[in-house]
Design an enzyme around this catalytic site. Sequence first.
Site, PDB file in Angstrom:
ATOM      1  N   ASP A 292     -95.176 -62.826  90.625  1.00 45.29           N
ATOM      2  CA  ASP A 292     -94.158 -62.369  91.561  1.00 45.29           C
ATOM      3  C   ASP A 292     -92.917 -63.203  91.281  1.00 45.29           C
ATOM      4  OD1 ASP A 292     -92.854 -61.075  93.609  1.00 45.29           O
ATOM      5  OD2 ASP A 292     -94.460 -61.319  95.054  1.00 45.29           O
ATOM      6  N   TYR A 293     -91.781 -62.722  91.735  1.00 44.93           N
ATOM      7  CA  TYR A 293     -90.527 -63.394  91.399  1.00 44.93           C
ATOM      8  C   TYR A 293     -90.551 -64.849  91.907  1.00 44.93           C
ATOM      9  CZ  TYR A 293     -87.835 -59.371  89.687  1.00 44.93           C
ATOM     10  OH  TYR A 293     -87.346 -58.326  88.944  1.00 44.93           O
TER      11      TYR A 293
END
Length: 883
Positions: A292-293
Amino acid sequence: MRSSTVFVSITLGCGAALAIVACSSMPRTARYLDASRSVEDRVDDLLSRMTLDEKCAQLRCSISEPEGTDLIKSEGIGGLGLFSRSLDAGAAAEKANRVQKLVQEKTRLGIPVIVHDEALHGLLGTGSTSFPQAIALASTFDPELMGEVAKAIGAEVRSRGIHQALSPVVNLARDVRWGRTEETYGEDPYLSARMSVAFCRGLEGQGVITTPKHLAVNVGEGGRDSQAIDISERLLREGEFVPFEACFEEAHSRSVMAAYSSLNGRPCSASRWLLTDVLRGEWGFQGFVVSDYGSVSGILEMHHVVADKKHAAAAALEAGLDMELPDVDVYGQPLVDAVREGLVPEATLDATVRRILGVKFRAGLFENRVADPKHAADLADCPKHRELALGAAQKAIVLLRNEGNALPLQKNLASLAVVGPLADVARLGGYTGTANHPVSVLAGIRSHVPAGTDVVYAKGCDLKGELPPIPTDYLVPEGGDAGAHGLRGEYFDNKTLEGAPKIVRVDPRIDFDWGIGSPGEGVPADFFSARWTGKLVVPETRAYELTASTEDGVRLWIDGIKLVDSWVNRGRTTDRVTVKLEADRPHDLRVEYYQNRGTASATLGWDWHPGGGDEMTVAAVEAAKKCDAAVVVVGIDEGEGRDRSILDLPTAEEKLILSVAETGKPVTVVLVGGSAVTMSHWIEHVSAIVETWYAGEEGGNAIADVLFGDVNPGGRLPITFPRSVGQVPLHSDPRPTGRGWDYSDAPGTPLFPFGFGLGYTTFEYGTLAISPATIGPAGHATVSVDVKNTGSRRGDEVVQLYVHDEVASIVRPVKELRAFRRITLEPGESKRATFDLGPADLALWNAEMKRVVEPGAFKVTVGGSSADVRAEGVLTVRAAGGE
């Protein structure tokens, strides 16, 4: 050295063909450039040519601007993303082509990049088709329709030179306080799995790499996003794991995103058990894992289980996380150092690179690098896709209440009041691109009534409970001319207000919704900042409530005192402060804002209304008094980073509903949102309630179709609606209670159960047939029931089948959804709904954590919701080897 050119044609939606041109200046003697060789052979050859830096580069991604920068270096980069959101389809394809050419020309080995973006319910890009939000698609209970929608989305994504969609969200929405409930397919593992598989098959069939997310759980205690998760392995395998496993085993998704959260004490992005033992060892996953970012840096900065970035890199790599998103950080120099220092073997790095290269070769990226801009433009929001968006919205709408058959409305009404803060806007939901022509509820209603019908609109109250923007008349710009109003706005091409501003202007007020666009020329659509300065002149001396509602960071000063300091990445969130202000002197005002990436918006509001603040509500009431009926369109504030602690509608909206209802006119409430709301204050005062979710760009037309009876609503709830927030989490498949379900002050039953939905007709069920009635542990049985439309209108019934293991070695849920079918029936028509029940539907994880089918009786029920039993029977499983 010689180059070659290859032409490939792929048939896409709307009758378009995507012409892809692949050019390479690499010597054709290199085995990895020979498309006739096996993927394994090509990977072996390419990997043998790569330096350590080139290997590490394949694990990196960036969402920074690649053109005109030094982002693309000789060693290459594994992925890029988001660089074309603000461009129309044709221009986006052209830019993707330039970027691939840039990579090919500037890097030693010419390895193509995987370009990613979001495509939750349509590509997050300018001019793409906006379909109903994920939760709305789930409410159709129609995987075939979902597949058609996904196919259209995939065609638009791939046509722009984008290869990977960071979608779908397959986490279960077991707690409706979670702000991202709208992005999911609801609470049920089986429903989520069926819809997830249909979505992934649709995109993968168009050549788009799907990325189910977020492995494994993304909502924790309190309904809060990305909180620490402590959950038994049995609940994981019977719940959260179900849709993920289905995506990989049935839809062959080629990527997956690891979650921000920790799972049973280990960050998901550094969990070898999750990313290697289960994902690859048990499920046979052959693709690549993305973070995920920022979740790789979160191993260090959020979870604190390592001491520095190079140990974070080693932990993630050893766990099985292949590519770090969104930008080069932990998998930059820290990863190189970790390998060189022996914190992680180079063989582990090689295995990771091999997975990424394998996907690139299998996806044909080495041969098919270039998209055709004309075909991209032809596909974007084409008539066929827009028609599909309308049909999906029609099927998604759920009728929750219809007292006295208040709906459908008669088109020959002399007058109709349409009120509410969401009546004249087309809300599309989170992760939405810029639709070409979104249709509001008001516009849809006006297009459906005869020319002589008077449709009276009044806003009624402000949107989402945010306070109204401070008007221009009360603002004086810094350094402005005498008599000028507004604020001095300075806009910067970075997030930190550094350097000279690219734009200096007087803004009338701070009330902006830039979407995925830019504030103006010279300022990028992502990674910009702004400063507004001037004076605030208040009309009376008193304490004022001020609100700063922004997507990403905001700071607010009054008279040099910092009152708001939320300089963080976030979804749209409102900060509130109360400060005493004097009418006889101007107050210094300064507001600073930055946008990180994605959508951008900023509003500075206050609680002052001329005449006391009830003018909008009074106007709505007066409109309703003059009309034959009223439609009130309201919704909620939610989204990523916006979890809710209260499930009521905003106070102003509830007041509006009650005020309009007091006129005595029939009132229909139209709910626009992505999750459950509680209704105890107003439900008994209205005639009808329609849950429309975020219905996509054609939503207004679809809603009008249902309100006026052109479409008979057939959507069903994919989540349970509680009576009060105190019941949450509440879902359809709890384990049996040791005492009781009720509270001392309220019943324990839901307001509306999972699978619920009304329509304009009625259905009758026949006797349930199970054949054979007894099977072995590996056997299958056919379950069937006749359903008849006993009303006077054509309509859809969603036949839902639930199973309960009556005596088991492990406590089982009171019921589990195991099949469903949406059928359309004409008045008086009957159809037989037939289902197959087999080992996958009857199995449990026993005390030894083995998945087995135990002998015994299984209760089988069918009906129109989880609480609506229309027919039932018993399926018996004999012991293995038994007669």
